[in-house]
Design an enzyme around this catalytic site. Structure first.
Site, PDB file in Angstrom:
ATOM      1  N   LYS A  61      53.074  50.031  40.136  1.00 37.25           N
ATOM      2  CA  LYS A  61      53.308  48.912  40.766  1.00 37.25           C
ATOM      3  C   LYS A  61      54.845  49.291  41.284  1.00 37.25           C
ATOM      4  O   LYS A  61      55.236  48.919  42.732  1.00 37.25           O
ATOM      5  CB  LYS A  61      53.564  47.415  39.842  1.00 37.25           C
ATOM      6  N   ARG A  74      46.922  42.360  29.142  1.00 42.14           N
ATOM      7  CA  ARG A  74      45.876  41.919  29.894  1.00 42.14           C
ATOM      8  C   ARG A  74      45.845  42.881  31.190  1.00 42.14           C
ATOM      9  O   ARG A  74      46.334  42.257  32.200  1.00 42.14           O
ATOM     10  CB  ARG A  74      46.213  40.373  30.292  1.00 42.14           C
ATOM     11  N   GLU A 114      54.575  41.745  34.118  1.00 38.04           N
ATOM     12  CA  GLU A 114      53.322  42.219  34.473  1.00 38.04           C
ATOM     13  C   GLU A 114      52.197  42.208  33.728  1.00 38.04           C
ATOM     14  O   GLU A 114      52.438  42.902  32.645  1.00 38.04           O
ATOM     15  CB  GLU A 114      53.634  43.750  35.584  1.00 38.04           C
ATOM     16  N   ASP A 115      51.121  41.625  33.756  1.00 31.69           N
ATOM     17  CA  ASP A 115      50.015  42.029  32.905  1.00 31.69           C
ATOM     18  C   ASP A 115      50.215  41.363  31.563  1.00 31.69           C
ATOM     19  O   ASP A 115      49.778  42.072  30.817  1.00 31.69           O
ATOM     20  CB  ASP A 115      49.296  43.220  33.006  1.00 31.69           C
ATOM     21  N   ASP A 124      54.351  38.566  38.734  1.00 29.68           N
ATOM     22  CA  ASP A 124      53.638  38.926  40.026  1.00 29.68           C
ATOM     23  C   ASP A 124      52.237  38.326  39.937  1.00 29.68           C
ATOM     24  O   ASP A 124      51.788  37.719  41.007  1.00 29.68           O
ATOM     25  CB  ASP A 124      53.586  40.354  40.279  1.00 29.68           C
ATOM     26  N   ASP A 125      51.804  38.285  38.775  1.00 30.55           N
ATOM     27  CA  ASP A 125      50.468  37.680  38.421  1.00 30.55           C
ATOM     28  C   ASP A 125      50.369  36.173  38.920  1.00 30.55           C
ATOM     29  O   ASP A 125      49.361  35.702  39.215  1.00 30.55           O
ATOM     30  CB  ASP A 125      49.628  37.909  36.950  1.00 30.55           C
ATOM     31  N   ASN A 140      38.581  40.183  41.421  1.00 27.41           N
ATOM     32  CA  ASN A 140      38.650  41.714  41.593  1.00 27.41           C
ATOM     33  C   ASN A 140      37.849  42.266  40.495  1.00 27.41           C
ATOM     34  O   ASN A 140      37.959  41.753  39.460  1.00 27.41           O
ATOM     35  CB  ASN A 140      40.048  42.286  41.607  1.00 27.41           C
ATOM     36  N   TYR A 172      47.167  52.304  43.272  1.00 30.59           N
ATOM     37  CA  TYR A 172      46.948  51.099  42.619  1.00 30.59           C
ATOM     38  C   TYR A 172      45.610  50.598  42.400  1.00 30.59           C
ATOM     39  O   TYR A 172      44.561  51.514  42.225  1.00 30.59           O
ATOM     40  CB  TYR A 172      48.075  49.995  43.314  1.00 30.59           C
TER      41      TYR A 172
HETATM   42  P1  NAD Z   1      42.984  34.767  33.789  1.00 29.68           P
HETATM   43  O1  NAD Z   1      42.213  35.447  32.801  1.00 29.68           O
HETATM   44  O2  NAD Z   1      44.253  34.094  33.611  1.00 29.68           O
HETATM   45  O3  NAD Z   1      42.183  33.412  34.434  1.00 29.68           O
HETATM   46  C1  NAD Z   1      40.836  33.293  34.511  1.00 29.68           C
HETATM   47  C2  NAD Z   1      40.314  31.746  34.390  1.00 29.68           C
HETATM   48  O4  NAD Z   1      38.918  31.854  35.028  1.00 29.68           O
HETATM   49  C3  NAD Z   1      40.543  31.251  33.343  1.00 29.68           C
HETATM   50  O5  NAD Z   1      40.901  29.944  33.229  1.00 29.68           O
HETATM   51  C4  NAD Z   1      39.002  30.918  32.932  1.00 29.68           C
HETATM   52  O6  NAD Z   1      38.649  29.738  31.788  1.00 29.68           O
HETATM   53  C5  NAD Z   1      38.166  30.762  33.808  1.00 29.68           C
HETATM   54  N1  NAD Z   1      36.729  31.234  33.900  1.00 29.68           N
HETATM   55  C6  NAD Z   1      36.184  32.051  33.249  1.00 29.68           C
HETATM   56  N2  NAD Z   1      35.008  32.289  33.555  1.00 29.68           N
HETATM   57  C7  NAD Z   1      34.575  31.177  34.432  1.00 29.68           C
HETATM   58  C8  NAD Z   1      33.569  30.703  34.708  1.00 29.68           C
HETATM   59  N3  NAD Z   1      32.361  31.168  34.850  1.00 29.68           N
HETATM   60  N4  NAD Z   1      33.484  29.453  35.584  1.00 29.68           N
HETATM   61  C9  NAD Z   1      34.656  28.808  35.966  1.00 29.68           C
HETATM   62  N5  NAD Z   1      35.923  29.448  35.407  1.00 29.68           N
HETATM   63  C10 NAD Z   1      35.963  30.570  34.644  1.00 29.68           C
HETATM   64  O7  NAD Z   1      42.868  35.808  35.000  1.00 29.68           O
HETATM   65  P2  NAD Z   1      43.739  35.672  36.543  1.00 29.68           P
HETATM   66  O8  NAD Z   1      45.018  36.565  36.374  1.00 29.68           O
HETATM   67  O9  NAD Z   1      43.974  34.234  36.784  1.00 29.68           O
HETATM   68  O10 NAD Z   1      42.935  36.314  37.584  1.00 29.68           O
HETATM   69  C11 NAD Z   1      41.557  35.643  37.766  1.00 29.68           C
HETATM   70  C12 NAD Z   1      40.848  36.647  38.785  1.00 29.68           C
HETATM   71  O11 NAD Z   1      41.745  36.708  39.957  1.00 29.68           O
HETATM   72  C13 NAD Z   1      40.587  38.070  38.544  1.00 29.68           C
HETATM   73  O12 NAD Z   1      39.673  38.571  38.957  1.00 29.68           O
HETATM   74  C14 NAD Z   1      41.719  38.989  39.406  1.00 29.68           C
HETATM   75  O13 NAD Z   1      41.449  40.132  39.523  1.00 29.68           O
HETATM   76  C15 NAD Z   1      42.134  37.992  40.371  1.00 29.68           C
HETATM   77  N6  NAD Z   1      43.236  38.019  41.080  1.00 29.68           N
HETATM   78  C16 NAD Z   1      43.192  38.343  42.596  1.00 29.68           C
HETATM   79  C17 NAD Z   1      44.318  38.346  42.904  1.00 29.68           C
HETATM   80  C18 NAD Z   1      44.659  38.767  44.694  1.00 29.68           C
HETATM   81  O14 NAD Z   1      43.683  38.624  45.086  1.00 29.68           O
HETATM   82  N7  NAD Z   1      45.742  39.110  44.973  1.00 29.68           N
HETATM   83  C19 NAD Z   1      45.660  38.576  42.413  1.00 29.68           C
HETATM   84  C20 NAD Z   1      45.572  38.095  41.020  1.00 29.68           C
HETATM   85  C21 NAD Z   1      44.317  37.995  40.366  1.00 29.68           C
END
Ligand code: NAD
Length: 557
Positions: free
Chosen positions: A180, A162, A251-252, A274-275, A414, A109
């Protein structure tokens, strides 16, 4: 020939019935034992001569696989090796993966699966899962019926728009549902023959893919609007009809569809995203574990999210549900969650906010940067989910440590290279007081004579258990309550010694047992809320352990 196995004293059919013999048997990854077929089995099943003469034990086979995988120079080669094994011999794949989950989870994964998806069309060997395109409109039921197994209990579906942090990968996103679902089996114990990966190939706007002669998806721009919605609706209806007991995990999907689809279907069918919800649950578990360190209740936290996308809003929504279950009003709970997006603080005077951010646009003067927001809002917890690296600067972590005796700092973006700060920075800049968790793994940190072992908020802690709980109870819906009970169950599995070392999650090596507890918690909610269709059992945990698939070869005797 019906392979049978014994689960906790109860004899049950281990895998779908099969009359396969000879080469057909060797080419069925669910039934194949490779060189582990005994001499007697070879004689009876028409396998003589089709295998080298020596009979291996499963242990020897696993050793051979591991040696080869470990010899590979790159993680991507290891990924390809393991997926090829999955295509040949699922039992052996799951034996190797479950016994070495810590080592192999990042291969099958994230992060390696991301590279696997980017190169999907170039690495392609054998198809796995179902592809549905707009050409199949009106006949999606037939496509689902082409799947060789009927008792599907978990479907993971993506439209590839995505994929992780990598954007639109079109049909190449299939690596995600496949990966997954392998975790549903390896971590949660969902039998592999009850899983179905699906990609809705609605085109791609990724020009590099459209220009790639080897690309395997539909070579056209994404369909949108009514045409897209109708395709998804037909898929959801058809899945209900063909696999009535299946949970559908979205997913995604990109933001603009993910929230919409979840909203559309969560009260109609057994589904979740899940996201949004899995991430929320694993993060909430981190907050519950942090509460065991600080002695604070969840409803006392003030949380500042850096990022306002699927992960951030999902976490906040679940935190709000959990605070309300704890006695807060919705208004109080929501007022404790604040967001910075790519432009500024999310506040009520802003006119440029997307739909999903508006409920959290509280009244506040405009704030343009994260450090000022920390100083203004005085959060107890700072959660990074923007996907942007190095956003938690020394000033910001120090400000959190000035405001709080034990500041909660979660750098969840990530992969590791996008983390808001490193574990070492969080501990150093807070003089060892930060309660830290990350989205990608960090090595232990030695700081002023103490060893910190930072925990990884990996979604794999949650979704396999929730899926197993849905199967065990025959849940008709997946609710927020299931996710916050799952979070509580996860936090309860963290030992005091782990908390002492700064680790908010149990070791990944305990994932199967952790998943069983999460499954029991989710199933319990289904029974309490009248959402269960399976008969209630006295000892839910024992029943779930009994249902968990064990990667052992069936006997063909
Ligand atoms: P997303 O694209 O839905 O959201 C990203 C958000 O960040 C948007 O609201 C965007 O406006 C904001 N953003 C972008 N640049 C920015 C900046 N410079 N300052 C402030 N805000 C900013 O993505 P997501 O699904 O919400 O995922 C976001 C991150 O979280 C990814 O890196 C993902 O890998 C991580 N994530 C981690 C886990 C985990 O740890 N279990 C799970 C899911 C997602």
């Amino acid at each position: 020939m019906t392979p049978r196995t014994t689960v906790d004293g109860e004899v049950r059919t281990a895998q779908p019935e099969s009359a396969k013999r000879g080469a057909d048997l060797l080419h069925d990854p669910l039934l194949n034992k490779g060189t582990a077929f005994s001499r007697e089995e070879r004689l009876r099943l028409g396998l003589l001569g089709l295998l080298p003469p020596a009979v291996s034990t499963a242990e020897a086979q696993a050793e051979r696989v591991l040696r080869n995988v470990r010899k590979r120079p790159e993680d991507l080669d290891r990924y390809v090796d393991l997926l090829s094994l999955l295509d040949r011999n699922e039992t052996l794949f799951y034996k190797v993966v479950t016994e070495h989950i810590e080592e192999l989870l990042p291969i099958i994964y994230t992060p390696t699966v991301g590279k696997g998806c980017q190169l999907y069309a170039h690495l392609f060997r054998r198809s796995r899962g179902l592809f549905i395109t707009r050409q199949e409109k009106g006949m999606i039921r037939d496509v689902l019926r082409n799947w060789p197994r009927r008792d599907v209990r978990v479907i993971v579906v993506t439209d590839g728009e995505r994929i992780l942090g990598l954007g639109d990968l079109g049909a190449s996103g299939m690596g995600i549902p496949v990966g997954k679902l392998s975790l549903y089996t390896a971590c949660g114990g969902v039998p592999p023959w009850q899983t179905l990966p699906v990609t809705l190939d609605v085109g791609t706007n990724n020009q590099a893919l459209l220009d790639d002669p080897l690309y395997l998806g539909v070579r056209e721009k994404r369909i949108t609007g009514k045409e897209y919605d109708e395709l998804v609706a037909e898929f959801v209806d058809a899945a209900q009809e063909v696999f009535p007991k299946a949970l559908v995990q979205f997913e995604d999907f990109a933001n603009h569809n993910a929230f919409r689809l979840l909203h559309e279907y969560r009260d109609k069918v057994c589904c979740f995203n899940d996201d949004i919800q899995g991430t929320a649950s694993v993060t909430l578990a981190g907050l519950y574990s942090a509460g065991r360190i600080t002695g604070r209740r969840l409803s006392e936290e003030v949380i500042l999210f850096h990022g306002a996308g699927e992960a951030a809003i999902g976490i906040a929504d679940l935190v709000v549900s959990a605070m309300m279950a704890d006695g807060s009003t919705k208004k109080e709970a929501m007022s404790r969650c604040w967001f910075m997006d790519s432009k500024a603080l999310v506040e009520s005077a802003r006119k440029d906010l997307q739909e999903h951010k508006r409920p959290y646009a509280h009244k506040h003067k405009p704030v343009g940067d994260l450090l000022s927001a920390v100083k203004e809002l005085k959060p107890t917890a700072l959660i990074g989910v923007s996907g942007k690296a190095a956003q938690f600067t020394e000033d910001i972590v120090r400000a959190m440590a000035t405001l709080n005796d034990r500041p909660i700092v979660f750098a969840l973006s990530n992969p590791t290279s996008n983390s808001e700060c490193t574990a070492e920075q969080a501990y150093r800049w807070s003089s060892g007081r930060a309660i830290f968790a990350s989205g990608s793994p960090f090595a232990p940190v030695d700081f002023e004579g103490r060893r910190f072992v930072p925990g990884q908020g990996n979604n794999a802690y949650i979704f396999p258990g929730v899926g197993m709980g849905a199967i065990a109870s025959g849940a008709t819906r997946i609710t927020d309550e299931m996710f916050f009970e799952a979070a509580r169950a996860l936090a309860a599995r963290v030992s005091s010694a782990e908390l002492e070392r700064g680790c908010l999650y149990p070791p990944l090596t305990q994932l199967r047992e952790v998943s069983a507890h999460i499954a029991a918690a989710a199933a319990q909610v289904a029974y309490q809320r009248g959402l269960a269709t399976e008969p209630r059992t006295k000892n839910l945990l024992a029943r779930i352990r009994g249902l968990q698939y064990k990667p052992e070869y069936p006997s063909y005797a």
